[in-house]
Scaffold this active site. Structure first.
Site, PDB file in Angstrom:
ATOM      1  N   ARG A 189       0.828  -1.225   0.000  1.00  0.00           N
ATOM      2  CA  ARG A 189       0.000   0.000   0.000  1.00  0.00           C
ATOM      3  C   ARG A 189       0.857   1.268   0.000  1.00  0.00           C
ATOM      4  NH1 ARG A 189      -3.536   2.848   4.237  1.00  0.00           N
ATOM      5  NH2 ARG A 189      -5.401   3.530   3.124  1.00  0.00           N
TER       6      ARG A 189
ATOM      7  N   LEU B 148      -7.035   7.993  -0.559  1.00  0.00           N
ATOM      8  CA  LEU B 148      -6.835   6.550  -0.618  1.00  0.00           C
ATOM      9  C   LEU B 148      -7.740   5.981   0.464  1.00  0.00           C
ATOM     10  CD1 LEU B 148      -5.196   4.002  -1.377  1.00  0.00           C
ATOM     11  CD2 LEU B 148      -3.423   4.783   0.163  1.00  0.00           C
ATOM     12  N   SER B 149      -8.687   5.126   0.075  1.00  0.00           N
ATOM     13  CA  SER B 149      -9.699   4.644   1.020  1.00  0.00           C
ATOM     14  C   SER B 149      -9.074   3.852   2.162  1.00  0.00           C
ATOM     15  CB  SER B 149     -10.726   3.754   0.308  1.00  0.00           C
ATOM     16  OG  SER B 149     -11.522   4.522  -0.549  1.00  0.00           O
ATOM     17  N   GLN B 150      -9.759   3.867   3.288  1.00  0.00           N
ATOM     18  CA  GLN B 150      -9.392   3.072   4.459  1.00  0.00           C
ATOM     19  C   GLN B 150      -9.357   1.585   4.059  1.00  0.00           C
ATOM     20  OE1 GLN B 150     -12.529   3.318   7.295  1.00  0.00           O
ATOM     21  NE2 GLN B 150     -11.548   2.025   8.813  1.00  0.00           N
TER      22      GLN B 150
END
Length: 211
Positions: free
Chosen positions: A33, A59-61
């Site tokens: 990530r 950037l999504s959880q």
């Protein structure tokens, strides 16, 4: 900070939070990530939190990435999936490891170019990119077995419903002030909507941006 052990801890945390699909958890464990973030934020890559990626996007959880992917897969194996909102490419990378083909649309060209580069770097080859307004989906390659939307419209765009195959699943955050992650399942001409849980996404905007 970017070690395999750090990724494994994130995977364990997601399991504790209720993510049960082993394919999804393994994809999270395998995916670096930190590569999807600016270097200054890389040390926070394996926190279970959303992080900025520029252009007023996030950037999504990881929990939300895993939850949305798990919801898509709950109907069985998927061949052709449409993603609306490539963003950093992290969600795209997770999807690409659990389905056959991903068709992904992004309206902000610099984000798309960076996502392409990172996915190439980590060896993901089953993704086709388009720079366009995501509200219209990508009718050329439809219908899709599943559609995932990573930005929130006020209501589900009709164009996306039209591009969903019979029996297909659409996972989308819906709402303005209050947003809910929503699952839509197509049964012939009927669309069964189910609210899953409250979420917070950037709005799904119209138009394409080149710089």
């Amino acid at each position: 900070m970017t070690s395999q052990r750090t990724r494994e801890r994130l995977m364990e945390r997601l399991f504790e939070e209720g993510i049960r699909n082993l394919q999804v958890l393994e994809a999270i464990r395998r995916t670096p990530r930190h590569l999807f973030l600016d270097e200054a934020l890389a040390h926070r890559a394996y926190e279970d939190t959303a992080l900025p990626i520029g252009h007023n996007q996030t950037l999504s959880q990881p929990y939300i990435v895993a939850r949305m992917t798990e919801l898509l897969l709950a109907g069985g194996p998927l061949d052709k999936v449409l993603e609306v909102g490539t963003g950093s490419g992290y969600q795209t990378a997770i999807l690409a490891q659990v389905v056959e083909r991903v068709f992904t649309v992004e309206r902000i060209l610099p984000l798309q170019e960076r996502a392409k580069s990172v996915l190439r770097e980590i060896g993901i080859r089953n993704v086709v990119f388009r720079h366009a307004d995501g509200n219209w989906g990508w009718p050329q390659y439809g219908p899709y077995d599943a559609i995932m939307v990573t930005a929130a419209p006020a209501e589900v765009p009709a164009e996306l419903l039209n591009q969903l195959a019979d029996g297909g699943r659409l996972v989308i955050p819906v709402g303005e002030r209050e947003q809910y992650l929503t699952l839509v399942v197509r049964e012939g001409d009927n669309f069964i909507h189910q609210r899953i849980e409250p979420v917070r996404f950037v709005p799904l905007l119209a138009g394409a941006i080149h710089s």
